[in-house]
Design a protein around this motif. Structure first.
Motif, short mmCIF file in Angstrom:
data_model
loop_
_atom_site.label_atom_id
_atom_site.label_comp_id
_atom_site.label_asym_id
_atom_site.label_seq_id
_atom_site.Cartn_x
_atom_site.Cartn_y
_atom_site.Cartn_z
N PHE A 1 9.51 16.87 15.96
CA PHE A 1 8.57 17.78 16.32
C PHE A 1 8.26 18.66 15.42
N TYR B 1 -2.69 10.99 14.57
CA TYR B 1 -1.74 12.11 15.00
C TYR B 1 -0.45 11.96 14.35
N LEU C 1 4.60 19.56 14.35
CA LEU C 1 3.83 19.97 15.42
C LEU C 1 4.21 21.44 15.80
N GLU D 1 -1.94 18.26 20.42
CA GLU D 1 -2.84 18.47 19.61
C GLU D 1 -4.43 18.25 20.02
N TRP E 1 9.58 18.73 22.28
CA TRP E 1 9.00 19.37 21.31
C TRP E 1 9.46 20.92 20.56
N ALA F 1 2.89 14.85 23.20
CA ALA F 1 2.73 15.87 22.06
C ALA F 1 1.30 15.56 21.37
N ASP G 1 1.79 13.91 13.03
CA ASP G 1 2.44 15.04 13.43
C ASP G 1 3.30 15.16 14.99
N SER G 2 2.59 14.13 15.62
CA SER G 2 2.98 14.21 17.27
C SER G 2 3.09 12.72 17.80
#
Length: 823
Positions: free
Chosen positions: A611, A572, A614, A585, A605, A581, A574-575
Motif C-alpha cells: 500500500f 486502481y 496509496l 481512492e 494500509w 483501499a 495503487d490500491s
C-alpha cells in the motif's frame, strides 16, 4: 437494545421465511427441480396444480397472473446462470422483501407512524389478536366493496389468519403511496408467496412480537438512566444479523477457493458500524465543515488571535451541539488558514453558522456504501442541529436535508430498502407529515444497464430539439456502457460528468406515435424506468461532495471474481490489494476541494509495502485525526478480529500540518476503546509530512523526533551494504530447535560454507527472529546445511541469497517486528 434477541430472531426468521416461501411456491408447481404446467382441467379463470393430495391446489383471478410473473422472473434469471441458482435467488429475494416489510410495519406501528392509524401486527392492550384484525373497519384504508365482503366473510367464519394475511397485504399496498421503494404499488408475485399467521406461536409474527422487546423499536424509549434504548439503529442490526448465514457460507466457499460472486458481495462485506464510530466520523467531517478552521468575522478579520483561542472556540462550538466525539484540530506551529469562513459579517457565532464556499443547502453528504443507512441517519441528526441553529423550522429543515444534503448508494437492494426506510423514519421524527409530501430522496441501489433494449432509445427525448436530442442520445449510450455489470463493481465505477438535466429530460418522455409497431414498443415502459434509474445513479456517482463518510467493504484481491479483479487492477493499481483501499481512492475522487473524507478501514494500509503508493497519495492530503482501533472494534457483531482504523482526511494539503492520533489498540473490547477515546488517553500529535522520512512512508504517528532525526542520517547500506540473510522458504523442513537434534550432528565451530558441505555435521547455528531480547540472545534454532540439504534448497527454487556471507562473523537482526526495537 437486546442484540442477542435481535440476532437470534433475524437468523431464525430468514430460514423460516425461505422454508415457508418454498412450500408456498411448491403448491404452485414451482420447485427447485423445475416449473410444472397447470393440470389439464385448468381454465383461464382457474388453474390447478398436483400437490399429491386428493384435491389439487387451486388459484384464480389475479393469482394466475402473479404465478406467471413468478415463473417468468425465474426463467429470466436462469439465463444469467442456471435454473437452480435462479430459483434460489428469487426465493431469497421474496424472503428478504417480506422480512424488510415486517420490520418496517413493526417499527411504524410502535411509533404510531402508520397512515392507517391502527396497529397491524400487535394490539395496544397486549392481546394476541392484532388491532386491525379485531377492528378492520377502524383502519384508515380504502376498502373496495369486494374487500369489505371478504372481511365480513372471514369474520363470520372465524378465519383470523386469512383475514390477517389479506389486511397485511392491504396495508402494504397502502404504504406504497408513501414508501414506494419499500412497498411496491403493483400486486406482484411476492403477495402470492406470503403466508403468515398471528396465532402460530412458532410463526414469524408471534416471535417478532414476543422475542424482541417493543421498546427496542420505540424511538422515544429510554432506560432507567434516561439513555435511549430504541432507535432507527435497530433496522441496521436486523439487516446485519439477517446476513449471518449467507456470510458464513460465502467465507466457507472462499476456503475452497470459490470466488465471491456479485450476488454474495453484500452479505460477505457488509459490517454494521458501531454507533460511537459513526458519531466520531460524522462529527469530525460534517461537523468540522461547520466549526473548524480559521474563524473569521468578515473579510479576512480573524476571530481568534492564537491557536489556543482557536482550539477553545472549536471546543465551545462542539460542546454546544453535544458532539462529544469531535476532536479540535491539533495545535499548529502557526495559525493555519483552512480556507473556510464559518460566520458572516451580519451575525455572531451564536446566531448563524455558514461557510464562505458553501451555503448550507449546497453542502452534499454521501455514504457510497451506505448499508442500512446508519451513517446517513446520524448525519441527518447533525444537519438538523445545524439547520435549527440557523433559524430553520423543523419542517423546512427536513425537506432541505432530503432534497439537498443527503446522498447514499449501495450495491444491495435490500440494504437500499432499509436505508431508504431508516432515513425517512428519521425525517418522520422531526416532521409529522413528511411521508405525505413525497420528498425527493437521493438514496439509491446501484442500477446496472444490462439488458436495456437499445432500440427503444430512438423513441426517447421526444420533447428535445434537433440539436439536443443527438447529444442526449450519445451521452445515454455512453452511460449505459459505463454501468454495464454495475452490481459487480458498485460505487467504484467512474462516471463522466454528463449534462444530467439533459439526460433526465431525455428519459422523461418517449413517443411511439410514429412508425413504431406494437412488437417494437413492447416493454418500453420498463426501459423508461431503467433509464431513469441509471441516470439518477450516474449523477450521484459523478458529482462532488463536501463530505464523504463510509465504512467500505473489506475484500482481499484473492476473493474477488474475475470481472471485479480485472476492473480494480486496471482502474486502481495503487490500491488493488483490497476493496477497502480502492474505496479510499474512490472517496477522495468524490470529495470536493476543501471537503472532508471520513472512513473506517482495515489498518494494513498504514504499514504494508503493498500500500506504499496509496500512502503516498494519502499523505498529499491533511490527516486531520485518526482513531487507531486495532482488533475487536466490531466486537458486538460476533467478535470480528479485523484490525481497523478510522480517520478524517481534508482534501487539501498544508505543509507541516499536524494531526491528532488516538491509539486505541490496547483495549480488547469495543466499549474499552470508546472509553479510552473519551478519556483522551494515548493521544499523539504528528505531522504526516514526517512519515515520508521513514522508508516506505508508514503512518508511524507514535515515532519520536529522535527516531525521525535518525532517519535523516546516512543509511546503513551506504556504509556496510547489508544483505538478506538465510531464507529457506520451508522452515518446517530445514530448521530445528537445538534440543531436537543430537550433538553428533551439530557443530558451532567457525567454518566456511564449502567445508560445511563436506563435513560430517548436518546442523549449524541459525540466528533468527524471536521474542524481545536486548543486544543479544534467541540462540535457539539450527539449520540443516549439509550437502544434501543445500542441494535440496537450490532445487526448490531458493537461490540462497548472500550465500557468500554464510558462517562469517557479523551483525544480524530480524527484518520486522511488532514490538519495540531491541537495541
Amino acid at each position: 437494545m437486546d442484540k442477542t434477541a435481535i440476532k437470534n430472531y433475524a437468523i431464525w426468521a430468514r430460514t423460516k421465511l425461505i422454508e415457508d416461501i418454498k412450500y408456498k411456491a411448491s403448491l404452485l408447481g414451482i420447485t427447485e427441480k423445475g416449473i410444472a404446467d397447470a393440470l389439464p382441467q385448468s381454465t383461464t379463470q382457474d388453474q390447478y396444480f398436483d400437490i399429491g393430495t386428493r384435491e389439487p391446489y387451486a388459484i384464480r383471478g389475479v393469482q394466475i397472473a402473479q404465478r406467471r410473473s413468478l415463473a417468468e422472473a425465474i426463467k429470466k434469471k436462469a439465463q444469467e446462470s442456471d435454473y437452480l441458482t435462479a430459483y434460489n435467488s428469487i426465493i431469497e429475494e421474496v424472503a428478504y422483501t417480506w422480512f424488510n416489510r415486517f420490520i418496517a410495519v413493526r417499527f411504524m406501528e410502535v411509533n404510531d407512524y402508520l397512515p392507517c392509524k391502527i396497529r397491524v401486527l400487535s394490539a395496544v392492550d397486549g392481546r394476541q389478536e392484532p388491532d386491525i384484525v379485531q377492528n378492520p373497519f377502524d383502519a384508515k384504508l380504502d376498502y373496495t366493496s369486494a374487500e369489505e365482503e371478504l372481511i365480513s366473510k372471514h369474520q363470520m367464519n372465524n378465519e383470523g389468519d386469512k383475514l390477517f394475511n389479506m389486511l397485511f397485504v392491504k396495508v402494504c399496498n397502502d404504504l406504497s403511496k408513501v414508501l414506494p421503494q419499500l412497498f411496491e404499488a403493483e400486486q406482484d408475485y411476492t403477495e402470492l408467496l406470503l403466508n403468515i399467521s398471528y396465532t402460530d406461536q412458532d410463526g414469524l409474527i408471534y416471535k417478532l412480537m414476543h422475542d424482541i422487546p417493543e421498546d427496542n423499536f420505540d424511538v422515544n424509549a429510554v432506560d432507567e438512566e434516561g439513555k435511549p434504548v430504541g432507535q432507527v439503529e435497530i433496522i441496521g442490526w436486523l439487516y446485519q444479523y439477517y446476513n449471518t448465514e449467507p456470510k458464513n457460507e460465502t467465507f466457507a466457499l472462499l476456503k475452497k477457493n470459490v470466488k465471491i460472486t456479485k450476488e454474495r458481495i453484500p452479505s460477505a462485506t457488509q459490517l454494521f458500524t458501531p454507533d460511537w464510530i459513526v458519531r466520531y466520523m460524522v462529527e469530525n467531517s460534517l461537523g468540522r465543515l461547520v466549526i473548524s478552521g480559521q474563524l473569521v468575522v468578515d473579510s479576512g478579520q480573524s476571530l481568534v488571535d492564537s491557536e489556543e483561542e482557536r482550539i477553545a472556540k472549536e471546543k465551545e462550538l462542539a460542546e454546544r451541539f453535544g458532539w462529544k466525539y469531535y476532536l479540535p484540530e491539533a495545535k499548529q506551529d502557526v495559525v493555519v488558514d483552512s480556507g473556510q469562513c464559518l460566520v458572516d459579517s451580519e451575525s455572531s457565532v451564536n446566531d448563524q453558522l455558514i461557510t464562505s464556499h458553501y451555503s448550507l443547502e449546497t453542502i452534499k453528504v454521501i455514504d457510497p456504501c451506505m448499508g442500512s443507512g446508519h451513517i446517513l441517519v446520524y448525519a441527518f441528526d447533525v444537519l438538523m442541529q445545524i439547520y435549527t441553529q440557523m433559524g430553520y423550522t423543523d419542517k423546512d429543515a427536513v425537506l432541505s436535508i432530503l432534497e439537498n444534503n443527503l446522498y447514499g448508494l449501495d450495491i444491495d437492494k435490500r440494504a437500499f430498502q432499509l436505508a431508504y426506510f431508516a432515513v425517512l423514519m428519521k425525517a418522520r421524527q422531526y416532521h409529522k407529515f413528511i411521508l405525505k409530501k413525497q420528498p425527493q430522496c437521493h438514496i439509491y441501489a446501484i442500477a446496472e444497464s444490462n439488458g436495456i433494449n437499445m432500440k427503444h432509445l430512438a423513441y426517447f427525448g421526444a420533447q428535445l430539439d434537433e440539436l439536443a436530442k443527438p447529444v442526449a442520445l450519445n451521452q445515454m449510450q455512453e452511460l449505459i456502457a459505463t454501468l454495464h455489470d454495475a452490481k459487480e463493481y458498485g460505487s467504484i465505477i467512474s462516471v463522466a460528468d454528463y449534462d444530467w438535466d439533459l439526460l433526465h429530460q431525455f428519459a422523461a418522455e418517449f413517443d411511439i406515435s410514429g412508425e413504431m409497431n406494437l412488437f417494437d414498443s413492447f416493454g418500453i415502459e420498463e426501459t423508461q424506468q431503467r433509464l431513469q434509474e441509471i441516470v439518477a445513479v450516474g449523477e450521484v456517482l459523478a458529482q462532488k461532495y463536501e463530505v464523504v463518510v463510509t465504512n467500505p467493504p473489506y475484500m482481499g484481491s484473492s476473493g474477488m471474481g474475475a470481472k471485479l479483479s480485472a476492473y480494480v487492477k486496471q482502474n486502481y493499481p495503487d490500491s488493488k490489494s483490497d476493496l477497502f483501499a480502492v474505496f479510499m481512492e474512490v472517496c477522495h475522487k468524490m470529495n470536493a476541494k476543501n471537503g472532508y473524507q471520513a472512513m473506517i478501514t482495515q489498518h494494513v494500509w498504514m504499514f504494508l509495502s503493498s500500500f506504499e503508493k496509496l500512502r503516498t497519495k494519502i499523505q498529499k492530503l491533511d490527516i486531520v485525526n485518526m482513531a487507531h482501533l486495532g482488533a475487536r472494534a466490531f466486537e458486538e457483531i460476533g467478535g470480528e478480529v479485523v484490525q481497523t482504523t478510522s480517520f478524517i482526511l481534508a482534501n487539501k494539503h498544508i505543509d507541516d500540518f499536524k494531526g491528532t492520533y488516538c491509539r486505541l489498540v490496547e483495549p480488547t473490547t469495543q466499549v474499552g476503546k470508546e472509553e479510552m477515546f473519551l478519556a483522551k488517553e494515548n493521544r499523539y500529535v504528528a505531522c504526516s509530512d514526517d512519515f515520508a522520512k521513514i522508508p516506505g512512508a508508514p503512518v508511524a504517528y507514535w515515532v519520536s523526533e529522535i527516531v525521525l532525526k535518525n532517519f535523516s542520517l546516512k543509511k546503513l547500506k551506504t556504509i556496510l551494504n547489508p544483505k538478506q540473510g538465510t531464507s529457506t522458504g520451508n522452515d518446517e523442513l530445514f530448521v530445528r530447535l537445538w534440543h531436537e537434534i543430537s550433538n553428533e550432528k551439530f557443530s558451532d565451530k567457525e567454518i566456511t560454507i564449502e567445508s560445511a558441505l563436506s563435513s560430517e555435521y548436518k546442523y549449524f547455528p541459525l540466528d533468527k527472529g524471536g521474542t524481545f531480547r536486548r543486544w543479544y540472545g534467541n540462540n535457539e534454532k539450527v539449520i540443516a546445511m549439509d550437502n544434501e540439504s543445500y542441494n535440496l534448497l537450490l532445487n526448490m527454487g531458493n537461490h540462497l541469497p548472500s550465500r557468500e556471507l554464510y558462517f562469517k562473523e557479523g551483525i544480524t537482526w530480524s527484518k520486522i517486528t511488532s514490538s519495540g526495537a531491541s537495541y
